[in-house]
Design an enzyme around this catalytic site. Sequence first.
Site, short mmCIF file in Angstrom:
data_model
loop_
_atom_site.label_atom_id
_atom_site.label_comp_id
_atom_site.label_asym_id
_atom_site.label_seq_id
_atom_site.Cartn_x
_atom_site.Cartn_y
_atom_site.Cartn_z
CE LYS A 11 -1.76 -1.37 4.00
NZ LYS A 11 -0.84 -2.43 4.48
CG HIS A 139 0.92 -0.85 11.88
ND1 HIS A 139 1.43 0.37 12.26
CD2 HIS A 139 1.29 -1.02 10.59
CE1 HIS A 139 2.07 0.92 11.24
NE2 HIS A 139 2.01 0.09 10.20
CD GLU A 216 1.83 -6.44 8.38
OE1 GLU A 216 1.29 -5.33 8.54
OE2 GLU A 216 1.25 -7.50 8.63
N1 PLP Z 1 0.93 -2.89 7.75
C1 PLP Z 1 -0.33 -2.42 7.85
C2 PLP Z 1 -1.42 -3.37 8.22
C3 PLP Z 1 -0.61 -1.07 7.61
O1 PLP Z 1 -1.88 -0.62 7.70
C4 PLP Z 1 0.45 -0.21 7.23
C5 PLP Z 1 0.20 1.22 6.98
O2 PLP Z 1 -0.87 1.74 7.10
C6 PLP Z 1 1.74 -0.75 7.11
C7 PLP Z 1 1.95 -2.07 7.39
C8 PLP Z 1 2.92 0.10 6.70
O3 PLP Z 1 3.22 1.01 7.68
P1 PLP Z 1 4.50 1.98 7.56
O4 PLP Z 1 4.47 2.59 6.21
O5 PLP Z 1 4.30 2.96 8.65
O6 PLP Z 1 5.71 1.13 7.78
#
Ligand code: PLP
Length: 385
Positions: A11, A139, A216
């Site tokens: 994402k 998270h 993640e």
């Molecule tokens: N994992 C989940 C379920 C998330 O919702 C997000 C971001 O919204 C991420 C990982 C990635 O987070 P970051 O970009 O802060 O590392």
Amino acid sequence: MPRVKPFYAVKCNNSRVVVKLLADLGAGFDCASKPEIEFVQEIGVKPEQIIYANPCKQISQIRFAAKSGVQMMTFDNEEELVKVSQSHPNAKMVLRITTDDSKSTICLSVKFGASLNVCRHLLEMAMKLNVEVIGVSFHVGSGCNDPNTFAQSIADALSVFEIASEFGHNMRLLDIGGGFPGTDNSEIKFEEFAAVVNSALDLYFPESSAVDIIAEPGKYYVESAFSLAVNIIAKKEVQLVQSGSNGEESGPIKNVLYYVNDGIYGSFSCKLYNHAHPKPVLHKKPSPNQPIYSSSLWGPTCDGLDQIAEHLNLPELYVGDWLLFNSMGAYTVATSCSFNGFLPPQIHSAMSRQTWDDVQLLRRGIEQAVTREKLPVSPCFVDGN
Ligand code: PLP
């Protein structure tokens, strides 16, 4: 974090070159939807390398995961267990717990995660419904500013492992999510997070526990990897009357509005999704004696909300000039849309020769089943990076 295997959060930046490179380097992937799963699978990522990390999924998309062999999925509520028991008999569920994300820029626990006092009920329900639970995820919120949140969440995860074992679940996976910084300018450095995470893992999940640890990360991999160049397409000068300290009006002050070819509906969507404060770097270096004007930057759409930055002190710029923005890789191209017909910018990939050589070495060293195709864009070499 030698014990932690990354599952990159697609994402954050779903550019093909990013996903392909990380796949070639052996990363797994956190996907939130059917299109994200299809995308990484089309690149050659195996189902075991994917976690469907969205605790609230559409039934048709759960069925799609089952059909495409993706088994690891997160959940945080009873309804999800019922849906999964009916649509994905081979699912390996990961229970997402809430965190204290009060020290993070973007809070996620308001929407996702089960509090510790409902975990017992969910784990019991899973047993009754014959749904396999293999682990815990969390998270800490994006842009986390307190490494201790990781330590507390890892400790909480251990409590959930213990409850799950009481119900007979064979717990073997801990997913510590994302939230790590994406640039070296962050308040707390990545190394500080790593030190806290490593010692919390050694304390609560020592190697002897035989628990697999994954994360993640999104921003961590891509934020500093992208720079954005925008072009000034229009300009307007306005004279603002300012009142002096004695309440009397001073003479009008020149204020300049610059309109550029990307805005908050495009790459600058990071203002909304990442709470970013983009600051331009001038492509043409100004001479020291050039006058400075209070200026603002605006996107190309007809929406008044489409403002990139204000109160900037800039020398006079002209239509056709370029402005550069660094660290524009996180929640930018992935979150843009084509409102008013303006398309997201084209991506040109570049890599220093040294990095290119390192990547080739790593790729050769990694035993992967994925087909080794060429990168989807022709690389060019730039010095320094
Ligand atoms: N994992 C989940 C379920 C998330 O919702 C997000 C971001 O919204 C991420 C990982 C990635 O987070 P970051 O970009 O802060 O590392």
